[in-house]
Design a protein around this motif. Structure first.
Motif, PDB file in Angstrom:
ATOM      1  N   LEU A 274     -50.623 -20.220  26.204  1.00  0.00           N
ATOM      2  CA  LEU A 274     -51.155 -21.563  25.929  1.00  0.00           C
ATOM      3  C   LEU A 274     -52.617 -21.487  25.477  1.00  0.00           C
ATOM      4  O   LEU A 274     -53.255 -20.442  25.591  1.00  0.00           O
ATOM      5  N   GLU A 275     -53.127 -22.610  24.971  1.00  0.00           N
ATOM      6  CA  GLU A 275     -54.517 -22.708  24.485  1.00  0.00           C
ATOM      7  C   GLU A 275     -54.821 -21.602  23.477  1.00  0.00           C
ATOM      8  O   GLU A 275     -55.879 -20.981  23.524  1.00  0.00           O
ATOM      9  N   ALA A 276     -53.845 -21.359  22.614  1.00  0.00           N
ATOM     10  CA  ALA A 276     -53.982 -20.331  21.575  1.00  0.00           C
ATOM     11  C   ALA A 276     -53.791 -21.013  20.220  1.00  0.00           C
ATOM     12  O   ALA A 276     -52.678 -21.064  19.678  1.00  0.00           O
ATOM     13  N   ASP A 277     -54.871 -21.586  19.713  1.00  0.00           N
ATOM     14  CA  ASP A 277     -54.837 -22.361  18.465  1.00  0.00           C
ATOM     15  C   ASP A 277     -54.969 -21.397  17.281  1.00  0.00           C
ATOM     16  O   ASP A 277     -56.056 -20.838  17.046  1.00  0.00           O
TER      17      ASP A 277
ATOM     18  N   THR B   1     -47.211 -31.032   7.879  1.00  0.00           N
ATOM     19  CA  THR B   1     -48.573 -31.542   7.691  1.00  0.00           C
ATOM     20  C   THR B   1     -49.572 -30.734   8.526  1.00  0.00           C
ATOM     21  O   THR B   1     -50.746 -30.634   8.165  1.00  0.00           O
ATOM     22  N   VAL B   2     -49.099 -30.175   9.644  1.00  0.00           N
ATOM     23  CA  VAL B   2     -49.992 -29.442  10.556  1.00  0.00           C
ATOM     24  C   VAL B   2     -50.162 -27.986  10.094  1.00  0.00           C
ATOM     25  O   VAL B   2     -51.141 -27.326  10.448  1.00  0.00           O
ATOM     26  N   VAL B   3     -49.219 -27.516   9.265  1.00  0.00           N
ATOM     27  CA  VAL B   3     -49.398 -26.196   8.630  1.00  0.00           C
ATOM     28  C   VAL B   3     -50.726 -26.203   7.859  1.00  0.00           C
ATOM     29  O   VAL B   3     -51.421 -25.194   7.773  1.00  0.00           O
ATOM     30  N   ARG B   4     -51.107 -27.379   7.349  1.00  0.00           N
ATOM     31  CA  ARG B   4     -52.315 -27.476   6.511  1.00  0.00           C
ATOM     32  C   ARG B   4     -53.601 -27.217   7.297  1.00  0.00           C
ATOM     33  O   ARG B   4     -54.653 -27.006   6.700  1.00  0.00           O
ATOM     34  N   ARG B   5     -53.535 -27.286   8.657  1.00  0.00           N
ATOM     35  CA  ARG B   5     -54.722 -26.957   9.483  1.00  0.00           C
ATOM     36  C   ARG B   5     -55.008 -25.468   9.505  1.00  0.00           C
ATOM     37  O   ARG B   5     -56.073 -25.030   9.919  1.00  0.00           O
ATOM     38  N   ILE B   6     -53.971 -24.667   9.150  1.00  0.00           N
ATOM     39  CA  ILE B   6     -54.090 -23.205   9.285  1.00  0.00           C
ATOM     40  C   ILE B   6     -54.526 -22.613   7.945  1.00  0.00           C
ATOM     41  O   ILE B   6     -54.065 -23.046   6.893  1.00  0.00           O
ATOM     42  N   ARG B   7     -55.414 -21.609   7.993  1.00  0.00           N
ATOM     43  CA  ARG B   7     -55.831 -20.933   6.777  1.00  0.00           C
ATOM     44  C   ARG B   7     -54.934 -19.714   6.574  1.00  0.00           C
ATOM     45  O   ARG B   7     -54.558 -19.034   7.545  1.00  0.00           O
TER      46      ARG B   7
END
Ligand code: FDA
Length: 456
Positions: free
Chosen positions: A235-238, A270-276
């Motif tokens: 957990l808490e692994a962004d 849409t949340v894939v877009r937060r990742i580089r």
């Protein structure tokens, strides 16, 4: 740097199903979850009146219902040793039409004969179109190009000049499912919603689509999967960066790195877009996700000293295409003597109440519940609103869908594996689209492909 067969990003139902299937087949799998809990869009919260513990109750602030066609979910519920119970539905339902007064009914909506006939005709047409569609490949529908070029609202109005019929059919797919106004998504997207539930008739039958709940909440499913995965879930692994190639990938969480042969991005498109990504995802993959957006619905739950509507012979079910709360149901947990209602404020109405103060929003929402059930509905012991739109790791509710034309243009791309990467969430499911059942099906499919070693 630890090294694994597969890293799964996201501990929602899609990610946990993928990981559980892979681990059961002997693969070394690691799940990285950004939040401090598992479950994603499934969550049970305890709330009480004025924080008094003895009035506390559990509220499912995310997904909660299971329908009979959702065999992947029902199978997993069984496999995990969980149990379901039926939604309370005895008595009359209520319909609030344009006049704004509730009318009791059982069976068909209490609308004029002309409106009823128009709804029946639209239902027949939509059932026919859904029957021709493979929900996992909606872009292959024989009339896909045309259906994806016209909004669902315009499509309805082309076929039907009965406004109340159009408003009701629009409500079933717009506010009630995709949680967008019916002018904001295509007729093809609407047919997909129907095909994903087996038919339009299934989709609009509350006794079918909102049939049962899971004891302990639907969030028991991801919790039970995570228990079985144990310390494979972190957990808490962004995850902020994924370096990838055809051979494998390195996943970055802060200054920590994790290496794997395959990485499954089990997060909404849409949340894939937060990742580089390095190298960047190809243009088509980025564009596909740019054309996706979350709908918006405020789920509202109110607990009362007793289910007072039942004493009046009411089931707690109500529909009102012109009401702030467009649908409402009895949501009393099995065996609880108190009475619980759950209602939904969707799309444009959700935008509007979102601008009001919390106090004003509560008063307006409870006033809408009072339109259905009378003044007692204004005085709950406990009142709970779900807020997913302000959560960066979700961003709306219930799920994501394409803008006009997006499904035919980019639908296939969203599920395409890319080198060592796989992508999936309930938002890209065929059967069970936007539902937990779809999340499980997507997770099963990705795990099956990786287990078989069938990977491009
Ligand atoms: P989900 O979004 O749950 O999981 C993605 C996970 O990835 C999250 O845990 C997130 O924190 C994590 N994540 C994101 N980015 C990350 C990163 N960079 N690094 C690490 N982790 C990251 N369905 C149903 O069947 N019946 C119902 O009644 C309802 N009702 C309903 C009501 C409401 C209010 C909501 C919001 C949703 C529903 N649904 C529903 C829909 C259902 O909840 C939903 O389809 C599934 O739970 C989605 O599961 P996924 O695993 O696909 O995504």
């Amino acid at each position: 740097m630890t090294n694994h067969d597969v890293i799964v990003v996201g501990a929602g139902v899609t990610g946990l199903t993928t990981a559980y299937r892979l681990a059961s087949a002997g693969h070394d799998v690691l799940v990285l979850e950004a939040r401090d809990r598992v479950g994603g869009r499934l969550l049970t919260e305890r709330h009480a009146q004025h924080d008094e513990a003895d009035s506390s109750a559990d509220f499912e602030v995310g997904g909660q219902w299971v329908s009979p066609d959702q065999t992947a979910l029902l199978g997993l519920v069984d496999e995990l040793g969980l149990e379901t119970f039926p939604r309370y539905r005895s008595g009359d339902s209520l319909y609030v039409g344009r006049a704004g007064t509730p009318m009791r009914f059982t069976g068909d909506l209490p609308v004029s004969e002309t409106t009823a006939a128009a709804i029946a005709q639209l239902t027949k047409t939509l059932d026919g179109l859904a029957g021709e569609m493979d929900p996992s490949r909606p872009w292959e529908h024989p009339d896909a190009t045309h259906l994806d070029s016209v909004s669902f609202r315009a499509w309805l109005e082309e076929r039907c000049d009965d406004v109340e019929a159009c408003d009701n059919v629009a409500m079933y797919v717009g506010p009630a499912m995709l949680t967008k106004p019916a002018h904001a998504f295509s007729a093809l997207q609407a047919v997909l919603m129907a095909a994903s539930a087996g038919s339009f008739t299934n989709l609009v039958d509350a006794d079918f689509i909102l049939d049962r709940r899971v004891h302990g909440g639907l969030a028991s499913v991801p919790r039970a999967l995570a228990d079985r995965l144990g310390d494979r879930v972190r957990l808490e692994a962004d995850v902020s960066l994924v370096e990838w190639s055809d051979e494998g990938a390195v996943v970055h969480v802060g200054d920590q790195t994790f290496k794997a042969r395959h990485v499954v991005l089990a997060v909404p498109p849409t949340v894939v877009r937060r990742i580089r990504f390095s190298p960047e995802l190809p243009a088509e993959h980025r564009m596909a996700r740019e054309h996706q957006s979350f709908g918006l619905v405020v789920k509202v739950q109110a607990a009362y000293a007793s289910p007072f509507w039942r004493e009046q012979g009411l089931s707690g079910t109500g529909f009102g295409p012109y009401e702030l709360v467009h649908e409402v149901y009895d949501n009393t947990p099995d065996g609880d003597e108190r009475g619980f209602l759950v209602g939904f404020v969707s799309d444009i109405n959700a935008d509007e109440v979102g601008r009001a103060s919390a106090q004003e929003r509560r008063e307006r929402i409870l006033a809408s519940l009072a339109t259905y059930f009378g003044e007692q509905a204004r005085e709950p012991l406990v009142y709970v609103e779900s807020d997913w739109q302000h959560q960066e790791l979700t961003g709306g509710a219930y799920g994501t869908s394409f803008d006009l034309g997006g499904l035919t243009r980019y639908g296939a791309v969203l599920r395409e594996p890319l080198g060592a990467l796989d992508f999936g969430s309930s938002d890209v499911a065929g059967l069970g689209f936007q539902h937990v059942d779809g999340a499980i099906r997507v997770g099963d499919e990705i795990a099956g492909r990786l287990i078989e070693g069938v990977h491009p």
